[in-house]
Design an enzyme around this catalytic site. Structure first.
Site, PDB file in Angstrom:
ATOM      1  N   HIS A   1      -3.819 -67.096 -37.703  1.00 48.72           N
ATOM      2  CA  HIS A   1      -2.773 -68.335 -37.962  1.00 48.72           C
ATOM      3  C   HIS A   1      -2.576 -68.245 -39.301  1.00 48.72           C
ATOM      4  CE1 HIS A   1      -6.570 -70.615 -38.259  1.00 48.72           C
ATOM      5  NE2 HIS A   1      -5.926 -71.094 -39.265  1.00 48.72           N
TER       6      HIS A   1
HETATM    7  P1  TYD Z   1      -8.928 -73.255 -35.979  1.00 46.32           P
HETATM    8  O1  TYD Z   1      -8.375 -73.726 -37.304  1.00 46.32           O
HETATM    9  O2  TYD Z   1      -7.902 -72.559 -35.149  1.00 46.32           O
HETATM   10  O3  TYD Z   1     -10.060 -72.474 -36.275  1.00 46.32           O
HETATM   11  P2  TYD Z   1     -10.257 -70.979 -37.198  1.00 46.32           P
HETATM   12  O4  TYD Z   1      -9.048 -70.908 -37.818  1.00 46.32           O
HETATM   13  O5  TYD Z   1     -11.595 -71.268 -37.711  1.00 46.32           O
HETATM   14  O6  TYD Z   1     -10.543 -69.830 -35.950  1.00 46.32           O
HETATM   15  O7  TYD Z   1      -9.420 -74.624 -35.222  1.00 46.32           O
HETATM   16  C1  TYD Z   1     -10.193 -74.546 -33.998  1.00 46.32           C
HETATM   17  C2  TYD Z   1     -10.146 -75.820 -33.449  1.00 46.32           C
HETATM   18  O8  TYD Z   1     -10.873 -76.872 -34.086  1.00 46.32           O
HETATM   19  C3  TYD Z   1      -8.836 -76.173 -32.856  1.00 46.32           C
HETATM   20  O9  TYD Z   1      -8.838 -76.948 -31.640  1.00 46.32           O
HETATM   21  C4  TYD Z   1      -8.632 -77.363 -34.100  1.00 46.32           C
HETATM   22  C5  TYD Z   1      -9.869 -77.801 -34.330  1.00 46.32           C
HETATM   23  N1  TYD Z   1     -10.232 -78.516 -35.516  1.00 46.32           N
HETATM   24  C6  TYD Z   1     -10.187 -79.823 -36.143  1.00 46.32           C
HETATM   25  O10 TYD Z   1     -10.186 -80.755 -35.039  1.00 46.32           O
HETATM   26  N2  TYD Z   1     -10.454 -80.245 -37.320  1.00 46.32           N
HETATM   27  C7  TYD Z   1     -10.356 -79.288 -38.196  1.00 46.32           C
HETATM   28  O11 TYD Z   1     -10.511 -79.708 -39.390  1.00 46.32           O
HETATM   29  C8  TYD Z   1     -10.153 -77.721 -37.948  1.00 46.32           C
HETATM   30  C9  TYD Z   1     -10.140 -76.823 -38.909  1.00 46.32           C
HETATM   31  C10 TYD Z   1     -10.224 -77.444 -36.695  1.00 46.32           C
END
Ligand code: TYD
Length: 139
Positions: A52
């Site tokens: 993303h």
């Molecule tokens: P995501 O940012 O998509 O993870 P990555 O980029 O590491 O693969 O986040 C995964 C899940 O965690 C998503 O449901 C949102 C949640 N999340 C939070 O609630 N707070 C946060 O600070 C972060 C980074 C993610």
């Protein structure tokens, strides 16, 4: 801002026979104030994270333990960064598509972020990102 703004930053390291110490000050070692810290851990072998971009968020990524790769893509150019030391970090400016992969066993990925969590700041569709990135200066 383009991929040229995304750089590996060497952090201060106070070497000591009792154990080394590094530190990060918002606005000093990284170009933003820190509002949030999160970390990835217990990542299964072969797993990928990220996929993303963020519209406004600045981030700084550190391999606190083990190693992994961060692939940044500004819509035009891609670059793979390997993080494997806790006294180096990668600054990621807004509007960068990122993929994290190649996690070693026991890797801990700490991310310092300029804003609180906001689902609206994410772009999770690559085509949408690519179109939006084309409209930015320096892309
Ligand atoms: P995501 O940012 O998509 O993870 P990555 O980029 O590491 O693969 O986040 C995964 C899940 O965690 C998503 O449901 C949102 C949640 N999340 C939070 O609630 N707070 C946060 O600070 C972060 C980074 C993610």
């Amino acid at each position: 801002m383009s991929i040229k703004d995304c750089k590996i930053v060497e952090l201060p390291k106070i070497s000591d026979p009792r154990g080394n110490l590094s530190f990060i000050e918002g606005g000093q070692h990284i170009p933003f104030d820190i509002k949030r810290v999160y970390y990835l851990y217990d990542v299964p072998g072969g797993s990928d994270r990220g996929s993303h971009a963020h519209k406004h968020l600045h981030q700084f990524i550190v391999a606190m333990s083990g190693s992994f790769d961060v692939v940044l893509d500004d819509g035009q150019q891609k670059h793979r960064f390997h993080l494997n030391r806790s006294y180096y970090g990668l600054y990621v400016c807004p509007m960068m598509w990122r993929d994290l992969d190649n996690f070693s066993s026991g890797a801990v990925c700490m991310v310092l972020a300029s804003e609180h969590y906001d689902a609206v700041d994410y772009i999770r569709d690559y085509e949408e990102f690519s179109l939006a990135a084309k409209l930015l200066p320096n892309r």
